[in-house]
Design an enzyme around this catalytic site. Structure first.
Site, PDB file in Angstrom:
ATOM      1  N   ASP A  89       0.848  -1.194   0.000  1.00 49.06           N
ATOM      2  CA  ASP A  89       0.000   0.000   0.000  1.00 49.06           C
ATOM      3  C   ASP A  89       0.884   1.245   0.000  1.00 49.06           C
ATOM      4  OD1 ASP A  89      -2.989   1.060   0.866  1.00 49.06           O
ATOM      5  OD2 ASP A  89      -1.384   2.294   1.723  1.00 49.06           O
ATOM      6  N   TYR A 110       3.188  10.001  -0.580  1.00 49.57           N
ATOM      7  CA  TYR A 110       4.273   9.417   0.206  1.00 49.57           C
ATOM      8  C   TYR A 110       5.641   9.667  -0.442  1.00 49.57           C
ATOM      9  CZ  TYR A 110       0.521   6.583   2.358  1.00 49.57           C
ATOM     10  OH  TYR A 110      -0.626   6.141   2.971  1.00 49.57           O
ATOM     11  N   LYS A 150      -2.838   6.052  -4.327  1.00 45.03           N
ATOM     12  CA  LYS A 150      -3.938   6.966  -3.987  1.00 45.03           C
ATOM     13  C   LYS A 150      -3.790   8.310  -4.675  1.00 45.03           C
ATOM     14  CE  LYS A 150      -3.667   4.872   0.611  1.00 45.03           C
ATOM     15  NZ  LYS A 150      -2.247   4.442   0.536  1.00 45.03           N
ATOM     16  N   HIS A 194      -7.725   9.769  -1.714  1.00 39.82           N
ATOM     17  CA  HIS A 194      -7.008   9.707  -0.447  1.00 39.82           C
ATOM     18  C   HIS A 194      -7.770  10.358   0.708  1.00 39.82           C
ATOM     19  CE1 HIS A 194      -2.590   9.326   1.060  1.00 39.82           C
ATOM     20  NE2 HIS A 194      -3.431   9.060   2.030  1.00 39.82           N
TER      21      HIS A 194
END
Length: 278
Positions: free
Chosen positions: A45, A50, A75, A108
């Site tokens: 994931d 990120y 996401k 998200h």
């Protein structure tokens, strides 16, 4: 190792336990994901925000694992909801991951102040229909946001990924999900170290009784509740510990005791509230 799966409302399955790379340094991501894959994880994931999709992609490419044995989630970030931005965003994510599709693509956050979550969801439907994502879902959506997108499109998410751990169980959302055939993914399943779950009598006593660590007890609680989890660590020893949760079960009394940790007033939340993050 055989990891159980959960079935989506679109007919596809997802491994119930995976590896999350939230806050994994981009410079460490390839190594960490490679170790996770070697240990036996097949569900990864990540997210655009990120900043480590390239590392995930590099680990996938070097793993030698057939693509159909992997489950990859990414996401759509909050500033990409409008216009054709979701189309550009998925193209960028796939390029960084080195993939032609992801198994799951999520909105998200609902970003209610922008009031564009319905548009973002409509774009994800198109992304799915073009084969760029096998399944689509949402993250951090509360019941009003879920009602908005379903009533506007008639398409129910496969999953809602929410902060969920024994101290913050979000029962209104999980009840809605159960009623609508939506799987629940628990991010921060161990409370992100900000809530002392491991020091609670319910968890400590269950750990002593089962001979498992407190972290394994909490992960087992999630699994028996039906939650999908993807704990994060960059240490191989902890990666092995987190996946070693399929050889024991908690009793009904132990489950009930852990259920009772939630104070019920929302004070167990350890991260942003969906109404606050835009």
């Amino acid at each position: 190792m055989i990891i159980p799966t959960r079935s989506f409302n679109d007919g596809y399955d997802i491994p119930q336990l995976g590896y999350g790379v939230f806050k994994v340094d981009p410079a460490e991501t390839e190594r960490a994901v490679s170790e996770a894959l070697e240990i036996g994880y097949r569900h990864i994931d990540t997210a655009a925000i990120y900043g480590n999709e390239e590392g995930v992609g590099a680990a996938i490419a070097s793993s030698g694992i057939p693509r159909d044995e992997l489950f990859i989630t990414t996401k759509l970030w909050n500033d990409r909801h409008d216009g054709d931005e979701p189309d550009a965003a998925i193209a960028e994510s796939l390029d960084k991951l080195g993939l032609d599709h992801v198994d799951l693509y999520l909105v998200h956050w609902p970003t209610p102040a922008r009031n564009n979550h319905v548009h973002a969801w409509e774009k994800l439907i198109g992304i799915r229909d073009r084969g760029l994502a096998t399944s689509i879902g949402v993250s951090n959506f509360l019941v009003p946001h879920l009602d908005d997108i379903v009533s506007a499109t008639g398409v129910t998410p496969a999953v809602d990924q929410i902060e969920l751990h024994p101290a913050y169980q979000q029962r209104e959302v999980t009840d809605w999900a159960a009623a609508h055939g939506v799987q629940v993914e628990a991010w921060g399943p161990l409370g992100q170290g900000k809530y002392d779950l491991f020091g609670t009598p319910a968890v400590a006593e269950a750990a002593a009784a089962t001979g498992k660590t407190p972290a394994q007890v909490v992960l087992r609680w999630h699994l028996q509740k039906g939650n999908i989890v993807f704990p994060k660590s960059v240490h191989a020893e902890r990666l092995r510990e987190n996946i070693d949760v399929f050889d024991f079960e908690l009793s009904d009394d132990q489950i009930a005791a852990i259920d009772a940790i939630d104070p019920g007033d929302g004070s167990g939340r350890v991260s942003a509230h969906p109404s606050e993050l835009n």
